[in-house]
Every structure is written in C-alpha cells, then in structure tokens.
Design a protein around this motif. Structure first.
Motif, PDB file in Angstrom:
ATOM      1  N   PHE A 119      -8.735   2.225  -3.522  1.00  0.00           N
ATOM      2  CA  PHE A 119     -10.140   1.843  -3.370  1.00  0.00           C
ATOM      3  C   PHE A 119     -10.223   0.327  -3.290  1.00  0.00           C
ATOM      4  O   PHE A 119      -9.645  -0.380  -4.134  1.00  0.00           O
ATOM      5  N   ALA A 120     -10.916  -0.171  -2.281  1.00  0.00           N
ATOM      6  CA  ALA A 120     -11.099  -1.615  -2.124  1.00  0.00           C
ATOM      7  C   ALA A 120     -12.588  -1.916  -1.939  1.00  0.00           C
ATOM      8  O   ALA A 120     -13.202  -1.408  -0.992  1.00  0.00           O
ATOM      9  N   PHE A 121     -13.144  -2.727  -2.830  1.00  0.00           N
ATOM     10  CA  PHE A 121     -14.537  -3.151  -2.749  1.00  0.00           C
ATOM     11  C   PHE A 121     -14.575  -4.669  -2.821  1.00  0.00           C
ATOM     12  O   PHE A 121     -14.185  -5.257  -3.834  1.00  0.00           O
ATOM     13  N   TRP A 122     -14.990  -5.301  -1.752  1.00  0.00           N
ATOM     14  CA  TRP A 122     -14.964  -6.761  -1.666  1.00  0.00           C
ATOM     15  C   TRP A 122     -13.561  -7.271  -2.010  1.00  0.00           C
ATOM     16  O   TRP A 122     -13.401  -8.266  -2.724  1.00  0.00           O
ATOM     17  N   GLY A 123     -12.607  -6.560  -1.552  1.00  0.00           N
ATOM     18  CA  GLY A 123     -11.227  -6.937  -1.829  1.00  0.00           C
ATOM     19  C   GLY A 123     -10.316  -6.318  -0.785  1.00  0.00           C
ATOM     20  O   GLY A 123     -10.772  -5.752   0.207  1.00  0.00           O
ATOM     21  N   GLY A 124      -9.029  -6.435  -0.997  1.00  0.00           N
ATOM     22  CA  GLY A 124      -8.092  -5.911  -0.020  1.00  0.00           C
ATOM     23  C   GLY A 124      -6.804  -5.459  -0.661  1.00  0.00           C
ATOM     24  O   GLY A 124      -6.466  -5.859  -1.782  1.00  0.00           O
ATOM     25  N   GLY A 125      -6.092  -4.623   0.057  1.00  0.00           N
ATOM     26  CA  GLY A 125      -4.817  -4.135  -0.447  1.00  0.00           C
ATOM     27  C   GLY A 125      -3.828  -3.909   0.668  1.00  0.00           C
ATOM     28  O   GLY A 125      -4.207  -3.753   1.834  1.00  0.00           O
ATOM     29  N   GLU A 126      -2.562  -3.902   0.303  1.00  0.00           N
ATOM     30  CA  GLU A 126      -1.494  -3.644   1.267  1.00  0.00           C
ATOM     31  C   GLU A 126      -0.562  -2.578   0.701  1.00  0.00           C
ATOM     32  O   GLU A 126      -0.100  -2.681  -0.442  1.00  0.00           O
ATOM     33  N   LEU A 127      -0.285  -1.568   1.507  1.00  0.00           N
ATOM     34  CA  LEU A 127       0.680  -0.527   1.173  1.00  0.00           C
ATOM     35  C   LEU A 127       1.804  -0.616   2.200  1.00  0.00           C
ATOM     36  O   LEU A 127       1.616  -0.265   3.360  1.00  0.00           O
ATOM     37  N   ASP A 128       2.941  -1.104   1.771  1.00  0.00           N
ATOM     38  CA  ASP A 128       4.073  -1.304   2.669  1.00  0.00           C
ATOM     39  C   ASP A 128       5.090  -0.196   2.392  1.00  0.00           C
ATOM     40  O   ASP A 128       5.690  -0.134   1.319  1.00  0.00           O
ATOM     41  N   LEU A 129       5.290   0.676   3.375  1.00  0.00           N
ATOM     42  CA  LEU A 129       6.170   1.829   3.209  1.00  0.00           C
ATOM     43  C   LEU A 129       7.544   1.619   3.833  1.00  0.00           C
ATOM     44  O   LEU A 129       8.353   2.545   3.864  1.00  0.00           O
ATOM     45  N   ARG A 130       7.836   0.417   4.309  1.00  0.00           N
ATOM     46  CA  ARG A 130       9.072   0.220   5.070  1.00  0.00           C
ATOM     47  C   ARG A 130      10.321   0.420   4.230  1.00  0.00           C
ATOM     48  O   ARG A 130      11.329   0.922   4.724  1.00  0.00           O
ATOM     49  N   VAL A 184      -7.881  -2.228   3.710  1.00  0.00           N
ATOM     50  CA  VAL A 184      -6.561  -1.780   3.280  1.00  0.00           C
ATOM     51  C   VAL A 184      -5.647  -1.787   4.500  1.00  0.00           C
ATOM     52  O   VAL A 184      -6.050  -1.319   5.575  1.00  0.00           O
ATOM     53  N   GLN A 185      -4.461  -2.321   4.350  1.00  0.00           N
ATOM     54  CA  GLN A 185      -3.470  -2.361   5.417  1.00  0.00           C
ATOM     55  C   GLN A 185      -2.289  -1.469   5.035  1.00  0.00           C
ATOM     56  O   GLN A 185      -1.695  -1.645   3.970  1.00  0.00           O
ATOM     57  N   VAL A 186      -1.969  -0.519   5.899  1.00  0.00           N
ATOM     58  CA  VAL A 186      -0.845   0.388   5.686  1.00  0.00           C
ATOM     59  C   VAL A 186       0.246   0.023   6.695  1.00  0.00           C
ATOM     60  O   VAL A 186       0.007   0.037   7.907  1.00  0.00           O
ATOM     61  N   VAL A 187       1.426  -0.319   6.195  1.00  0.00           N
ATOM     62  CA  VAL A 187       2.545  -0.708   7.061  1.00  0.00           C
ATOM     63  C   VAL A 187       3.609   0.373   6.977  1.00  0.00           C
ATOM     64  O   VAL A 187       4.087   0.713   5.892  1.00  0.00           O
ATOM     65  N   VAL A 188       3.976   0.929   8.138  1.00  0.00           N
ATOM     66  CA  VAL A 188       4.972   1.999   8.181  1.00  0.00           C
ATOM     67  C   VAL A 188       6.180   1.540   8.989  1.00  0.00           C
ATOM     68  O   VAL A 188       6.064   0.687   9.868  1.00  0.00           O
ATOM     69  N   VAL A 216      -9.529   0.068   7.621  1.00  0.00           N
ATOM     70  CA  VAL A 216      -8.189   0.484   7.217  1.00  0.00           C
ATOM     71  C   VAL A 216      -7.288   0.313   8.430  1.00  0.00           C
ATOM     72  O   VAL A 216      -7.484   0.957   9.460  1.00  0.00           O
ATOM     73  N   GLY A 217      -6.337  -0.592   8.314  1.00  0.00           N
ATOM     74  CA  GLY A 217      -5.420  -0.860   9.415  1.00  0.00           C
ATOM     75  C   GLY A 217      -4.093  -0.153   9.200  1.00  0.00           C
ATOM     76  O   GLY A 217      -3.638   0.010   8.076  1.00  0.00           O
ATOM     77  N   VAL A 218      -3.487   0.250  10.299  1.00  0.00           N
ATOM     78  CA  VAL A 218      -2.164   0.878  10.255  1.00  0.00           C
ATOM     79  C   VAL A 218      -1.294   0.178  11.279  1.00  0.00           C
ATOM     80  O   VAL A 218      -1.662   0.097  12.456  1.00  0.00           O
ATOM     81  N   GLU A 219      -0.171  -0.366  10.851  1.00  0.00           N
ATOM     82  CA  GLU A 219       0.729  -1.024  11.784  1.00  0.00           C
ATOM     83  C   GLU A 219       2.163  -0.624  11.509  1.00  0.00           C
ATOM     84  O   GLU A 219       2.530  -0.290  10.381  1.00  0.00           O
ATOM     85  N   ARG A 220       2.955  -0.676  12.563  1.00  0.00           N
ATOM     86  CA  ARG A 220       4.356  -0.287  12.480  1.00  0.00           C
ATOM     87  C   ARG A 220       5.210  -1.545  12.600  1.00  0.00           C
ATOM     88  O   ARG A 220       5.105  -2.287  13.571  1.00  0.00           O
ATOM     89  N   LYS A 221       6.053  -1.791  11.590  1.00  0.00           N
ATOM     90  CA  LYS A 221       6.913  -2.971  11.602  1.00  0.00           C
ATOM     91  C   LYS A 221       8.331  -2.567  11.217  1.00  0.00           C
ATOM     92  O   LYS A 221       8.513  -1.674  10.371  1.00  0.00           O
ATOM     93  N   PRO A 222       9.322  -3.213  11.776  1.00  0.00           N
ATOM     94  CA  PRO A 222      10.701  -2.919  11.350  1.00  0.00           C
ATOM     95  C   PRO A 222      10.969  -3.465   9.959  1.00  0.00           C
ATOM     96  O   PRO A 222      10.293  -4.389   9.495  1.00  0.00           O
ATOM     97  N   THR A 223      11.951  -2.902   9.291  1.00  0.00           N
ATOM     98  CA  THR A 223      12.358  -3.401   7.982  1.00  0.00           C
ATOM     99  C   THR A 223      13.078  -4.736   8.146  1.00  0.00           C
ATOM    100  O   THR A 223      13.469  -5.122   9.243  1.00  0.00           O
ATOM    101  N   ARG A 224      13.268  -5.434   7.014  1.00  0.00           N
ATOM    102  CA  ARG A 224      14.005  -6.696   7.059  1.00  0.00           C
ATOM    103  C   ARG A 224      15.425  -6.486   7.570  1.00  0.00           C
ATOM    104  O   ARG A 224      15.945  -7.294   8.343  1.00  0.00           O
TER     105      ARG A 224
END
Length: 235
Positions: A117-128, A148-152, A196-204
């Motif tokens: 839950f984000a109210f006047w705030g933000g969060g990041e969920l990085d699943l990489r 909220v940003q979800v990174v897969v 709610v954003g969803v983006e795909r990024k490679p791992t380090r």
C-alpha cells in the motif's frame, strides 16, 4: 539458538531477514528514520548471530525474526528457475508507505501473495535476485496518490490485472512469453491518482556477462583487423 551459538557466523540471508524486520518497523512507525538507518547500518556490519540478535530485540517480531541455524547441508542454488522456486511462506508478505517509501530487493523470497500500500509515497519491489514461494505469485498493489514499481527479470511471465482511476497500471511487459519453468507474476490491485509500473531489467550478473561479451567482441574485431593489416603488409 542464538544464545547457544552467539559467535556463529551470520550469512547474507540472515542479515536480509533482520533488515526486512527493520523496514516493516519503519513503515509501522515503530522506528524513526534515524533509528532505522543506525540499525540497518549495524545489521550489514554484523558478522555473528550475537551481533544481529540485539538489533530487533525490542521489536514485537524481534524473536520471530532472529536468525535460525539449520545444521543440514543444502545444495547451493544453481541459478536455474527450478532452484529459485523454493516453497515456504516468503521472507516478507507486505509493505506500507504512507508519506514515505519501502523497498524489497536482493535475495528475498516472494510469497504466494504480497500486499503493498502506498499513500503519498512510493515503493519498489525488485524480483531480479529473488526466490519464489510458488510457480505463480501475486503482487497486490494499492496506490493512492503514490506509486509502486515492480521490477522483474527476463524470462518471467507477467500478467497485469489492476484497475486504475485517474491512475494506471503499466501493461507493457504483459504478453511476453515466459521461459520454461520460470515463475508467473500476476500484478493486481487499485490505483487512484497513482500508478503501478512494471519493468523488465536484467540482473547485475547478466549485465556483467553482456558487458564481458561486448568487450570480448571488440577485442576479437581489433585482433581480426590487426591480422588483416598484417596479411596486406606481406603482399
């Protein structure tokens, strides 16, 4: 167990479990930002269970979250999708940001259902770098005047089922076929004046591998050019 073996070396996973407790305590208002930063710094500097244990002792979940010693030898994960679907309950199941932020990243276990839950705030969920409790996990996001940003990672199938009112859910990654054996990530929830954003990024590790491949290709091209010039010089 921590009292019996206070000098036993703590692992990265142990430190990450303690850091999750601290992040939840910050979101609940049990710690202010200064206390959170001090304890988080102590967490990542801790080398033994004896150093980790006091960090969460005064928090309601401190005893639950204390590192546990498993004396059984387990095989090292090989990085395959099969090794990353580990079962269990997940290392963190929810997050809240009210005029603040939250982050889940690194080596953590995504539960079958994660609520945030984000109210006047933000969060990041990085699943990489994450493991997954099941072959299909649900990320339920409620964003009200927040985001909220979800990174897969590449290879994961994404399904987006959220509803937006004067806000929206990012559908760009939906429809990309997943790799065999890869988990399926379902993003649901509600966004009002938020997103709610969803983006795909490679791992380090993958980025490093690609950089090394490109570097080797450049070296090979240069060597081929030198050889060609040498052959022409002989003629």
């Amino acid at each position: 167990m921590t009292d019996e073996l206070p000098e036993l070396r703590a692992s990265d996973a142990d430190r990450e479990r303690v850091s999750e407790v601290l992040r939840d305590a910050l979101a609940e208002g049990r710690l202010d930002m200064e206390e959170f930063e001090e304890r988080l710094d102590a967490t990542y500097k801790a080398r033994t269970y004896g150093e980790l244990a006091p960090i969460t002792r005064d928090l309601p979940v401190g005893q639950v979250a204390a590192p546990k010693v498993d004396m059984r030898k387990r095989p090292e994960p090989d990085g395959s999708w099969a090794s990353r679907i580990v079962g269990g309950e997940g290392s963190s199941t929810w997050a809240v940001a009210v005029m603040s932020g939250f982050q889940r990243k690194g080596r953590w276990t995504v539960p079958r259902r994660f609520n945030c839950f984000a109210f006047w705030g933000g969060g990041e969920l990085d699943l990489r770098e994450a493991n997954f409790a099941d072959g299909e996990v649900e990320i339920n996001c409620v964003a009200i005047m927040g985001g909220v940003q979800v990174v897969v990672p590449p290879g994961v199938e994404v399904v987006v089922r959220g509803i937006g009112i004067m806000g929206g859910f990012d559908h760009r990654e939906q429809g990309v076929p997943g790799e065999p054996g890869a988990p399926r990530v379902v993003v649901t929830g509600f966004a009002f004046w938020g997103g709610v954003g969803v983006e795909r990024k490679p791992t380090r590790a993958e980025r490093q591998r690609l950089r090394e491949e490109r570097r080797q290709q450049r070296l090979d091209r240069r060597e081929a050019v030198r050889e060609l010039k040498g052959e022409r010089g002989k003629d």
